[in-house]
Design a protein around this motif. Structure first.
Motif, PDB file in Angstrom:
ATOM      1  N   ALA A 257       0.804  -1.219   0.000  1.00  0.00           N
ATOM      2  CA  ALA A 257       0.000   0.000   0.000  1.00  0.00           C
ATOM      3  C   ALA A 257       0.838   1.270   0.000  1.00  0.00           C
ATOM      4  CB  ALA A 257      -0.928  -0.003   1.207  1.00  0.00           C
ATOM      5  N   ASP A 258       2.014   1.241   0.629  1.00  0.00           N
ATOM      6  CA  ASP A 258       2.798   2.469   0.704  1.00  0.00           C
ATOM      7  C   ASP A 258       3.837   2.540  -0.422  1.00  0.00           C
ATOM      8  OD1 ASP A 258       4.382   0.470   1.653  1.00  0.00           O
ATOM      9  OD2 ASP A 258       5.204   1.606   3.342  1.00  0.00           O
ATOM     10  N   GLU A 259       3.459   2.016  -1.570  1.00  0.00           N
ATOM     11  CA  GLU A 259       4.323   2.036  -2.750  1.00  0.00           C
ATOM     12  C   GLU A 259       4.848   3.447  -2.999  1.00  0.00           C
ATOM     13  OE1 GLU A 259       3.765   1.583  -7.563  1.00  0.00           O
ATOM     14  OE2 GLU A 259       2.161   0.955  -6.230  1.00  0.00           O
ATOM     15  N   GLN A 260       6.167   3.551  -3.050  1.00  0.00           N
ATOM     16  CA  GLN A 260       6.805   4.843  -3.263  1.00  0.00           C
ATOM     17  C   GLN A 260       6.726   5.203  -4.742  1.00  0.00           C
ATOM     18  OE1 GLN A 260      10.893   5.326  -1.693  1.00  0.00           O
ATOM     19  NE2 GLN A 260      11.419   5.860  -3.780  1.00  0.00           N
ATOM     20  N   LEU A 261       6.251   6.376  -5.015  1.00  0.00           N
ATOM     21  CA  LEU A 261       6.204   6.833  -6.406  1.00  0.00           C
ATOM     22  C   LEU A 261       7.303   7.844  -6.673  1.00  0.00           C
ATOM     23  CD1 LEU A 261       2.441   7.386  -7.267  1.00  0.00           C
ATOM     24  CD2 LEU A 261       3.936   5.557  -8.042  1.00  0.00           C
ATOM     25  N   LEU A 262       7.259   8.961  -5.964  1.00  0.00           N
ATOM     26  CA  LEU A 262       8.192  10.048  -6.230  1.00  0.00           C
ATOM     27  C   LEU A 262       8.914  10.464  -4.950  1.00  0.00           C
ATOM     28  CD1 LEU A 262       6.040  12.374  -8.523  1.00  0.00           C
ATOM     29  CD2 LEU A 262       7.542  10.493  -9.189  1.00  0.00           C
ATOM     30  N   VAL A 263      10.170  10.851  -5.106  1.00  0.00           N
ATOM     31  CA  VAL A 263      10.971  11.344  -3.987  1.00  0.00           C
ATOM     32  C   VAL A 263      11.495  12.726  -4.370  1.00  0.00           C
ATOM     33  CG1 VAL A 263      12.997  10.924  -2.536  1.00  0.00           C
ATOM     34  CG2 VAL A 263      11.648   8.989  -3.377  1.00  0.00           C
ATOM     35  N   LEU A 264      11.392  13.655  -3.430  1.00  0.00           N
ATOM     36  CA  LEU A 264      11.843  15.028  -3.667  1.00  0.00           C
ATOM     37  C   LEU A 264      13.371  15.079  -3.699  1.00  0.00           C
ATOM     38  CD1 LEU A 264      11.225  18.108  -3.804  1.00  0.00           C
ATOM     39  CD2 LEU A 264      11.326  18.111  -1.303  1.00  0.00           C
ATOM     40  N   PRO A 265      13.972  15.488  -4.836  1.00  0.00           N
ATOM     41  CA  PRO A 265      15.427  15.618  -4.879  1.00  0.00           C
ATOM     42  C   PRO A 265      15.879  16.887  -4.138  1.00  0.00           C
ATOM     43  CG  PRO A 265      14.480  16.194  -7.014  1.00  0.00           C
ATOM     44  CD  PRO A 265      13.343  15.791  -6.125  1.00  0.00           C
ATOM     45  N   ASP A 266      17.073  16.837  -3.586  1.00  0.00           N
ATOM     46  CA  ASP A 266      17.569  17.962  -2.783  1.00  0.00           C
ATOM     47  C   ASP A 266      17.585  19.277  -3.556  1.00  0.00           C
ATOM     48  OD1 ASP A 266      17.890  16.417  -0.556  1.00  0.00           O
ATOM     49  OD2 ASP A 266      20.011  15.984  -0.924  1.00  0.00           O
TER      50      ASP A 266
END
Length: 197
Positions: free
Chosen positions: A15-24
Motif C-alpha cells: 500500500a505504501d508504494e513509493q512513487l516520487l521522492v523530492l530531490p535535494d
C-alpha cells in the motif's frame, strides 16, 4: 479502510508504494509560494469559486472555524514538523474518511489514490496522512478541476491560494517530472482518474 488494489503492482511494496521522492536540488524552489498569501480564512474564502482542497492541518482548521469545510482536506496532525495542538488535531481529524501512508519528502501511490478518491466524492472528505502531507499540494493542483482552489500553508506567513488553471497544471507537471522515482506510474495513476470522468 477498504481499498481497491487492482491498480497496485503485485510486488512487496504494498500500500505504501513509493512513487516520487523530492530531490535535494528542488527543495529551495518549493519554498517559494505558488500563489497569493492570505492570513484571514474569511477573506480568502471570498475568492474561492469552485471546489476547495486544503493541504495542511492549520489551513484546514481555519476553514472549518470559518464554517466552510474543504471539499478535500489533507492533514497529518503536524505543523512545521511539530505535532499540532490538541484543539486543532481534534477539529481537523473529527471526521476522517480516508487514511494514507506518505513518508516525508515523498509522494506515495496510496496518498495519490486517496486524493483522487477525495476529489471524486460528492461530500467533504478528510484524508489523514501517516507521515507527511507537505508535497500533496503539487499533485492536487494537477488533479483538481479547472477553477478549483488548492490552499496550503506557508510557514510563518499564511495560506497560499492557487486557483487551478491549465498554466498551473503545466507548471506542476514540469516540477513533478523533476522528482526522482517512478514518474511513469505516477502519471498513469493521475490520468486514469481523469479518464474516468
Amino acid at each position: 479502510m477498504a481499498r481497491d488494489d487492482d491498480t497496485a503492482t503485485p510486488d512487496s511494496t504494498g500500500a505504501d508504494e513509493q512513487l516520487l521522492v523530492l530531490p535535494d536540488d528542488l527543495r529551495h524552489e518549493l519554498k517559494e509560494p505558488m500563489g497569493p498569501i492570505e492570513t484571514d480564512a474569511n477573506v480568502l474564502l471570498k475568492t474561492v469559486d469552485g471546489p476547495l482542497i486544503a493541504v495542511g492541518d492549520v489551513v484546514t482548521y481555519h476553514f472549518l472555524r470559518a464554517g466552510h469545510p474543504p471539499d478535500v482536506a489533507v492533514v497529518d496532525e503536524r505543523t512545521k514538523r511539530q505535532t499540532v495542538d490538541e484543539e486543532i488535531r481534534e477539529t481537523v481529524t473529527e471526521s476522517t474518511h480516508l487514511e494514507a501512508v506518505n513518508p516525508p519528502a515523498e509522494i506515495s501511490a496510496e496518498v495519490i489514490e486517496a486524493l483522487l478518491e477525495g476529489i471524486a466524492r460528492e461530500e467533504p472528505t478528510t484524508i489523514l496522512v501517516e507521515g507527511e502531507e507537505d508535497l500533496i499540494a503539487l499533485p492536487a493542483i494537477v488533479a483538481a478541476p479547472e477553477g478549483a482552489s488548492v490552499v496550503y500553508g506557508q510557514p510563518d506567513e499564511g495560506m497560499v491560494h492557487v486557483t487551478v488553471t491549465d498554466d498551473h497544471r503545466a507548471e506542476m507537471r514540469a516540477l513533478l517530472e523533476r522528482f526522482e522515482g517512478d514518474t511513469e506510474r505516477f502519471w498513469e495513476l493521475l490520468e486514469s482518474a481523469n479518464g474516468d470522468e
